[in-house]
Design a protein around this motif. Structure first.
Motif, PDB file in Angstrom:
ATOM      1  N   SER A  14      32.301 -49.133  -6.933  1.00  0.00           N
ATOM      2  CA  SER A  14      31.288 -50.104  -7.072  1.00  0.00           C
ATOM      3  C   SER A  14      30.652 -50.444  -5.817  1.00  0.00           C
ATOM      4  N   ARG A  15      29.252 -50.803  -6.022  1.00  0.00           N
ATOM      5  CA  ARG A  15      28.455 -51.368  -4.677  1.00  0.00           C
ATOM      6  C   ARG A  15      29.121 -52.382  -4.298  1.00  0.00           C
ATOM      7  N   ASP A  16      29.700 -53.253  -5.046  1.00  0.00           N
ATOM      8  CA  ASP A  16      30.190 -54.754  -4.713  1.00  0.00           C
ATOM      9  C   ASP A  16      31.523 -54.616  -3.794  1.00  0.00           C
ATOM     10  N   LYS A  76      36.934 -52.659   3.761  1.00  0.00           N
ATOM     11  CA  LYS A  76      35.481 -53.232   3.539  1.00  0.00           C
ATOM     12  C   LYS A  76      34.651 -53.339   4.660  1.00  0.00           C
ATOM     13  N   HIS A  77      35.271 -53.527   5.735  1.00  0.00           N
ATOM     14  CA  HIS A  77      34.532 -53.455   7.035  1.00  0.00           C
ATOM     15  C   HIS A  77      33.642 -52.076   7.003  1.00  0.00           C
ATOM     16  N   ASN A  78      34.502 -51.011   6.890  1.00  0.00           N
ATOM     17  CA  ASN A  78      33.680 -49.913   7.344  1.00  0.00           C
ATOM     18  C   ASN A  78      32.696 -49.483   5.974  1.00  0.00           C
ATOM     19  N   ALA A  79      33.150 -49.564   4.840  1.00  0.00           N
ATOM     20  CA  ALA A  79      32.522 -49.473   3.690  1.00  0.00           C
ATOM     21  C   ALA A  79      31.221 -50.272   3.611  1.00  0.00           C
ATOM     22  N   GLU A  80      31.126 -51.498   4.138  1.00  0.00           N
ATOM     23  CA  GLU A  80      29.934 -52.305   4.246  1.00  0.00           C
ATOM     24  C   GLU A  80      28.812 -51.773   5.183  1.00  0.00           C
ATOM     25  N   ILE A  81      29.533 -51.176   6.407  1.00  0.00           N
ATOM     26  CA  ILE A  81      28.615 -50.696   7.416  1.00  0.00           C
ATOM     27  C   ILE A  81      27.949 -49.402   6.687  1.00  0.00           C
ATOM     28  N   ARG A  82      28.591 -48.500   6.274  1.00  0.00           N
ATOM     29  CA  ARG A  82      28.223 -47.202   5.548  1.00  0.00           C
ATOM     30  C   ARG A  82      27.240 -47.645   4.340  1.00  0.00           C
TER      31      ARG A  82
END
Length: 90
Positions: A14-16, A76-82
């Motif tokens: 999911s994008r969220d 979550k930190h890295n996924a948000e950046i990507r």
């Protein structure tokens, strides 16, 4: 010879990022012998050594707390950046 490695993965669809899962694999000679899965919330052993270590590591509240925190701190930190870098690009 012997081969030891440790692979960590973050999986989400999911994008969220509400369904993100952190998996930490400990591998010896190409076989996972112990794994932490954030969905389970504990270490699971797959061999005699893995079961022994899982019992030991699951009784260590500091170690468990640190592994469980990796969903926020690492995934979550890295996924948000990507996602910010590539999700809205065409």
């Amino acid at each position: 010879g012997y081969f030891y490695s440790r692979w960590t993965k973050c999986i989400h669809s999911s994008r969220d990022l509400s369904d993100i899962v952190y998996i930490d694999n400990y591998i010896f000679n190409k076989d996972v012998f112990i794994q932490f899965n954030s969905t389970v919330g504990d270490f699971v052993g797959y061999t005699e050594l893995g079961v022994f270590n899982a019992r030991k590591w699951n009784s260590d509240s500091g170690r468990l707390q640190s592994e469980r925190a990796q969903v926020e701190r690492y995934c979550k930190h890295n996924a948000e950046i990507r996602l910010a870098a590539i999700a809205d690009k065409s």
